[in-house]
Scaffold this motif. Structure first.
Motif, PDB file in Angstrom:
ATOM      1  N   MET A 181       0.839  -1.202   0.000  1.00 55.79           N
ATOM      2  CA  MET A 181       0.000   0.000   0.000  1.00 55.79           C
ATOM      3  C   MET A 181       0.879   1.260   0.000  1.00 55.79           C
ATOM      4  O   MET A 181       1.252   1.766   1.056  1.00 55.79           O
ATOM      5  CB  MET A 181      -0.907  -0.003   1.237  1.00 55.79           C
ATOM      6  CG  MET A 181      -1.980  -1.052   1.202  1.00 55.79           C
ATOM      7  SD  MET A 181      -3.246  -0.662  -0.036  1.00 55.79           S
ATOM      8  CE  MET A 181      -4.700  -1.292   0.762  1.00 55.79           C
ATOM      9  N   GLN A 206      -1.223   4.866   1.143  1.00 57.20           N
ATOM     10  CA  GLN A 206      -2.099   4.854   2.316  1.00 57.20           C
ATOM     11  C   GLN A 206      -2.217   6.252   2.912  1.00 57.20           C
ATOM     12  O   GLN A 206      -1.199   6.926   3.123  1.00 57.20           O
ATOM     13  CB  GLN A 206      -1.516   3.885   3.367  1.00 57.20           C
ATOM     14  CG  GLN A 206      -2.498   3.460   4.424  1.00 57.20           C
ATOM     15  CD  GLN A 206      -3.588   2.549   3.864  1.00 57.20           C
ATOM     16  OE1 GLN A 206      -3.290   1.583   3.189  1.00 57.20           O
ATOM     17  NE2 GLN A 206      -4.837   2.857   4.139  1.00 57.20           N
ATOM     18  N   GLY A 229      -4.213   2.293  -1.660  1.00 52.30           N
ATOM     19  CA  GLY A 229      -4.663   2.841  -0.372  1.00 52.30           C
ATOM     20  C   GLY A 229      -5.123   4.286  -0.381  1.00 52.30           C
ATOM     21  O   GLY A 229      -5.502   4.818   0.662  1.00 52.30           O
TER      22      GLY A 229
END
Ligand code: NAI
Length: 247
Positions: A1, A4, A29
């Motif tokens: 990810m 994020q 993300g």
């Protein structure tokens, strides 16, 4: 990810390259905000698909060519989400005609959406990028902005303009840790290029060293790379995604 906690805005994000970009950013993300001139009913399937992926997604109906609307939309997004980390200037149109037949309105509309729209969104987000001391601005140019193309004087000029705009803003915002880059796709299979005749499609494909059209995902992957920390020292760059078409 890799993204994020990042807030991404994708103009013209409800279909084509824009939507593929939204999905790729969400898969890493990011919270994804689509702005598009289409209505919310048209954008609803895109938002639904992003939410089904587990992403936070929101749609704003907004015309990038309208400076006041672009500013109002950006302000509303900043208010709701606290800021914007990634801006993808993807909204674009074509009005292809040979110069002999190209009306002033054909020229003006393409410049307004593609080039002025990119200016409008960068201008509207500029101060908040400066304050955040972080940002990624990625704009959709085109290989024809580099090579030119008969029948696309308006479109090529708008995309060449985006390249100049990108490099200039990159020089202004570099010290603020904001990278500003462009991608230059070649021939990508979307609704935009679907209007071409089968003969024209075959002729373009024959000229591509990789002998195939690109996919929206081919472009989205590069945009996502430029949005990530993997590309943190790349700015003012124009990356061609064209299977070798414009070598
Ligand atoms: P598309 O036509 O499938 O999608 C464009 C999206 O932009 C649509 O959702 C449309 O509603 C939205 N849009 C149009 N005018 C708008 C406006 N005034 N304000 C807000 N949204 C608006 O196009 P595609 O193929 O996905 O292209 C995306 C970008 O990639 C464009 O900037 C295009 O010029 C560029 N590009 C595409 C290539 C291709 O072969 N498809 C090649 C090179 C560049």
């Amino acid at each position: 990810m890799k993204l994020q906690g990042k807030i991404a805005v994708v103009t013209g994000g409800s279909r084509g390259i824009g939507f593929a970009t939204c999905k790729k950013l969400a898969s890493e993300g990011a919270t994804v905000i689509i702005t598009d001139i289409c209505d919310s009913e048209t954008a609803a399937p895109a938002i639904k698909e992003l939410e089904e992926m587990g992403a936070t997604a929101k749609f704003y109906q907004s015309n990038v060519a309208d400076f006041a609307a672009a500013t109002e939309t950006v302000n509303a997004i900043v208010e709701e989400f606290g800021g914007i980390d990634i801006l993808v200037n993807n909204a674009g149109i074509t009005r292809d005609k040979l110069m002999l037949k190209m009306e002033e309105s054909d020229f003006d509309s393409v410049i307004s959406v593609n080039l002025k729209g990119t200016y409008n969104m960068i201008k509207a987000t500029y101060k908040q990028f400066m304050k955040r001391r972080y940002g990624r601005i990625i704009s959709l140019a085109s290989v024809v902005g580099i090579t030119g193309n008969a029948g696309q004087t308006n479109y090529s000029a708008s995309k060449a303009g985006i390249i100049g705009l990108t490099k200039s803003v990159a020089k202004e915002l570099g010290a603020r840790n904001v990278t500003v880059n462009a991608v230059a796709p070649g021939y990508i299979a979307t609704d935009m290029t679907d209007v071409l005749s089968d003969k024209a499609k075959a002729a373009i494909e024959a000229g591509i060293p990789m002998k195939r059209r690109g996919t929206p995902e081919d472009v989205a992957n590069t945009i996502c790379f430029l949005a990530s920390d993997d590309a943190s020292y790349i700015t003012g760059e124009v990356i061609k995604i064209d299977g070798g078409l414009a070598m």
